[in-house]
Design a protein around this motif. Structure first.
Motif, PDB file in Angstrom:
ATOM      1  N   GLU A 230      13.616 120.544   6.335  1.00 54.00           N
ATOM      2  CA  GLU A 230      13.749 119.082   6.288  1.00 54.00           C
ATOM      3  C   GLU A 230      14.633 118.650   5.122  1.00 54.00           C
ATOM      4  N   ALA A 231      14.498 119.328   3.966  1.00 48.48           N
ATOM      5  CA  ALA A 231      15.324 118.984   2.813  1.00 48.48           C
ATOM      6  C   ALA A 231      16.790 119.293   3.084  1.00 48.48           C
ATOM      7  N   SER A 232      17.054 120.419   3.723  1.00 47.78           N
ATOM      8  CA  SER A 232      18.438 120.773   4.064  1.00 47.78           C
ATOM      9  C   SER A 232      19.049 119.753   5.003  1.00 47.78           C
ATOM     10  N   LEU A 233      18.250 119.289   5.961  1.00 44.44           N
ATOM     11  CA  LEU A 233      18.742 118.270   6.883  1.00 44.44           C
ATOM     12  C   LEU A 233      19.053 116.977   6.138  1.00 44.44           C
ATOM     13  N   ALA A 234      18.167 116.589   5.218  1.00 42.90           N
ATOM     14  CA  ALA A 234      18.394 115.367   4.443  1.00 42.90           C
ATOM     15  C   ALA A 234      19.665 115.479   3.609  1.00 42.90           C
ATOM     16  N   LEU A 235      19.890 116.652   3.011  1.00 41.02           N
ATOM     17  CA  LEU A 235      21.077 116.848   2.180  1.00 41.02           C
ATOM     18  C   LEU A 235      22.362 116.798   2.992  1.00 41.02           C
ATOM     19  N   SER A 236      22.280 117.151   4.257  1.00 42.15           N
ATOM     20  CA  SER A 236      23.482 117.212   5.092  1.00 42.15           C
ATOM     21  C   SER A 236      23.793 115.893   5.786  1.00 42.15           C
ATOM     22  N   GLU A 237      22.854 114.948   5.749  1.00 43.44           N
ATOM     23  CA  GLU A 237      23.013 113.734   6.549  1.00 43.44           C
ATOM     24  C   GLU A 237      23.680 112.590   5.807  1.00 43.44           C
ATOM     25  N   SER A 238      23.794 112.687   4.470  1.00 45.54           N
ATOM     26  CA  SER A 238      24.347 111.560   3.730  1.00 45.54           C
ATOM     27  C   SER A 238      25.073 112.046   2.494  1.00 45.54           C
ATOM     28  N   LEU A 239      26.087 111.280   2.080  1.00 49.74           N
ATOM     29  CA  LEU A 239      26.791 111.544   0.832  1.00 49.74           C
ATOM     30  C   LEU A 239      26.284 110.651  -0.289  1.00 49.74           C
ATOM     31  N   GLU A 240      25.386 109.731   0.018  1.00 50.20           N
ATOM     32  CA  GLU A 240      24.774 108.869  -1.004  1.00 50.20           C
ATOM     33  C   GLU A 240      23.647 109.652  -1.662  1.00 50.20           C
ATOM     34  N   MET A 241      23.955 110.269  -2.807  1.00 50.23           N
ATOM     35  CA  MET A 241      23.031 111.222  -3.394  1.00 50.23           C
ATOM     36  C   MET A 241      21.700 110.610  -3.813  1.00 50.23           C
ATOM     37  N   GLU A 242      21.699 109.394  -4.326  1.00 44.77           N
ATOM     38  CA  GLU A 242      20.435 108.788  -4.734  1.00 44.77           C
ATOM     39  C   GLU A 242      19.517 108.583  -3.528  1.00 44.77           C
ATOM     40  N   ALA A 243      20.097 108.185  -2.406  1.00 45.54           N
ATOM     41  CA  ALA A 243      19.303 108.027  -1.185  1.00 45.54           C
ATOM     42  C   ALA A 243      18.791 109.377  -0.698  1.00 45.54           C
ATOM     43  N   VAL A 244      19.641 110.416  -0.821  1.00 39.55           N
ATOM     44  CA  VAL A 244      19.236 111.760  -0.410  1.00 39.55           C
ATOM     45  C   VAL A 244      18.087 112.258  -1.288  1.00 39.55           C
ATOM     46  N   PHE A 245      18.218 112.068  -2.614  1.00 38.03           N
ATOM     47  CA  PHE A 245      17.170 112.534  -3.519  1.00 38.03           C
ATOM     48  C   PHE A 245      15.848 111.824  -3.246  1.00 38.03           C
ATOM     49  N   ALA A 246      15.923 110.527  -2.939  1.00 33.97           N
ATOM     50  CA  ALA A 246      14.709 109.779  -2.636  1.00 33.97           C
ATOM     51  C   ALA A 246      14.047 110.319  -1.372  1.00 33.97           C
ATOM     52  N   ARG A 247      14.869 110.651  -0.373  1.00 30.56           N
ATOM     53  CA  ARG A 247      14.303 111.176   0.876  1.00 30.56           C
ATOM     54  C   ARG A 247      13.683 112.555   0.658  1.00 30.56           C
ATOM     55  N   VAL A 248      14.359 113.415  -0.123  1.00 33.36           N
ATOM     56  CA  VAL A 248      13.806 114.740  -0.411  1.00 33.36           C
ATOM     57  C   VAL A 248      12.470 114.601  -1.143  1.00 33.36           C
ATOM     58  N   GLY A 249      12.404 113.628  -2.064  1.00 36.47           N
ATOM     59  CA  GLY A 249      11.151 113.400  -2.778  1.00 36.47           C
ATOM     60  C   GLY A 249      10.024 113.011  -1.843  1.00 36.47           C
ATOM     61  N   LYS A 250      10.322 112.190  -0.876  1.00 35.48           N
ATOM     62  CA  LYS A 250       9.296 111.766   0.079  1.00 35.48           C
ATOM     63  C   LYS A 250       8.864 112.915   0.984  1.00 35.48           C
ATOM     64  N   ILE A 251       9.769 113.890   1.192  1.00 28.53           N
ATOM     65  CA  ILE A 251       9.399 115.078   1.955  1.00 28.53           C
ATOM     66  C   ILE A 251       8.484 115.980   1.121  1.00 28.53           C
ATOM     67  N   ALA A 252       8.791 116.082  -0.176  1.00 29.40           N
ATOM     68  CA  ALA A 252       8.041 116.991  -1.068  1.00 29.40           C
ATOM     69  C   ALA A 252       6.676 116.451  -1.446  1.00 29.40           C
ATOM     70  N   VAL A 253       6.546 115.134  -1.568  1.00 27.63           N
ATOM     71  CA  VAL A 253       5.293 114.504  -2.016  1.00 27.63           C
ATOM     72  C   VAL A 253       4.593 113.866  -0.823  1.00 27.63           C
ATOM     73  N   PRO A 254       3.321 114.150  -0.587  1.00 24.73           N
ATOM     74  CA  PRO A 254       2.435 115.028  -1.380  1.00 24.73           C
ATOM     75  C   PRO A 254       2.341 116.453  -0.832  1.00 24.73           C
ATOM     76  N   ARG A 255       3.274 116.841   0.042  1.00 20.10           N
ATOM     77  CA  ARG A 255       3.169 118.155   0.682  1.00 20.10           C
ATOM     78  C   ARG A 255       3.153 119.285  -0.332  1.00 20.10           C
ATOM     79  N   LEU A 256       4.072 119.222  -1.318  1.00 24.49           N
ATOM     80  CA  LEU A 256       4.189 120.300  -2.297  1.00 24.49           C
ATOM     81  C   LEU A 256       3.830 119.877  -3.710  1.00 24.49           C
ATOM     82  N   ALA A 257       3.781 118.598  -3.975  1.00 28.96           N
ATOM     83  CA  ALA A 257       3.549 118.131  -5.344  1.00 28.96           C
ATOM     84  C   ALA A 257       2.944 116.736  -5.335  1.00 28.96           C
ATOM     85  N   ASP A 258       2.323 116.378  -6.466  1.00 30.71           N
ATOM     86  CA  ASP A 258       1.788 115.027  -6.629  1.00 30.71           C
ATOM     87  C   ASP A 258       2.900 114.025  -6.916  1.00 30.71           C
TER      88      ASP A 258
END
Length: 204
Positions: A90-118
């Motif tokens: 899912e993170a790889s897909l998010a990284l490949s879908e946009s060049l707006e890095m802040e939006a990408v980082f926010a989406r990766v964070g939502k994928i990681a929390v709370p699945r892998l971290a608080d």
């Protein structure tokens, strides 16, 4: 005896298996944990059934327990591996879908929390060489602003020799399993209010 040593969270499930076996007169089973003499959790599969006593005076509950701890440990390893694989996909897909890095980082964070971290944060140097927080995600939305304030306070010196400034400057990863008093003592101007804010934000 078995119920006395069964994990408190699993007793209700085991009692239900006993009761259902008595009512249905069928063999039923339940997976549950027991606490051994060393205070370790052991997984058992206990099968129970209603059987006539050998003297024909009535019925009794009979059961057989099998240690399935190794099976449960293997299942947990598979579950964690699947969670990591799903996250990476899912993170790889998010990284490949946009060049707006802040939006990408926010989406990766939502994928990681709370699945892998608080909680999760991403920081980087801005065009002026100052450290900027690009994304903060927390499982408790009410703690995000507290974390942002702490990040701003303790990353404002790019030359500090640990934490985010040091990682960004050297490119070397750092792992802190917990934020001990010794660790916090290395940071300048850690006040009682800051310690309270760290605890409130769930950083420990």
């Amino acid at each position: 005896f078995l119920l006395n040593h069964t994990h408190p969270d699993d007793r209700e499930k085991l009692v239900a298996a006993f009761q259902n076996a008595r009512k249905s007169q069928r063999e039923l089973g339940a997976e549950h944990r027991v606490i051994d003499s060393r205070k370790n959790e052991v997984w058992l599969h206990t099968g129970v059934r209603l059987a006539r006593r050998s003297d024909e005076s009535g019925y009794e509950i009979r059961g057989l327990s099998v240690n399935i701890t190794k099976i449960k440990e293997a299942e947990e390893v598979l579950r964690k591996n699947k969670a990591r694989s799903d996250f990476l996909a899912e993170a790889s897909l998010a990284l490949s879908e946009s060049l707006e890095m802040e939006a990408v980082f926010a989406r990766v964070g939502k994928i990681a929390v709370p699945r892998l971290a608080d909680w999760y944060s991403i920081s980087a140097f801005d065009e002026n060489g100052r450290i900027k927080s690009l994304s903060v995600v927390h499982s408790d939305q009410g703690k995000i602003e507290d974390i942002k304030r702490l990040l701003e306070r303790y990353t404002n010196d790019p030359q500090i020799d640990l934490g985010i400034p040091n990682v960004l400057r050297t490119g070397k990863s750092e792992l802190y399993p917990s934020f001990s008093q010794d660790f916090l003592g290395k940071l300048d101007q850690v006040s009682p209010n800051d310690l309270a804010a760290l605890e409130k934000a769930g950083i420990r």
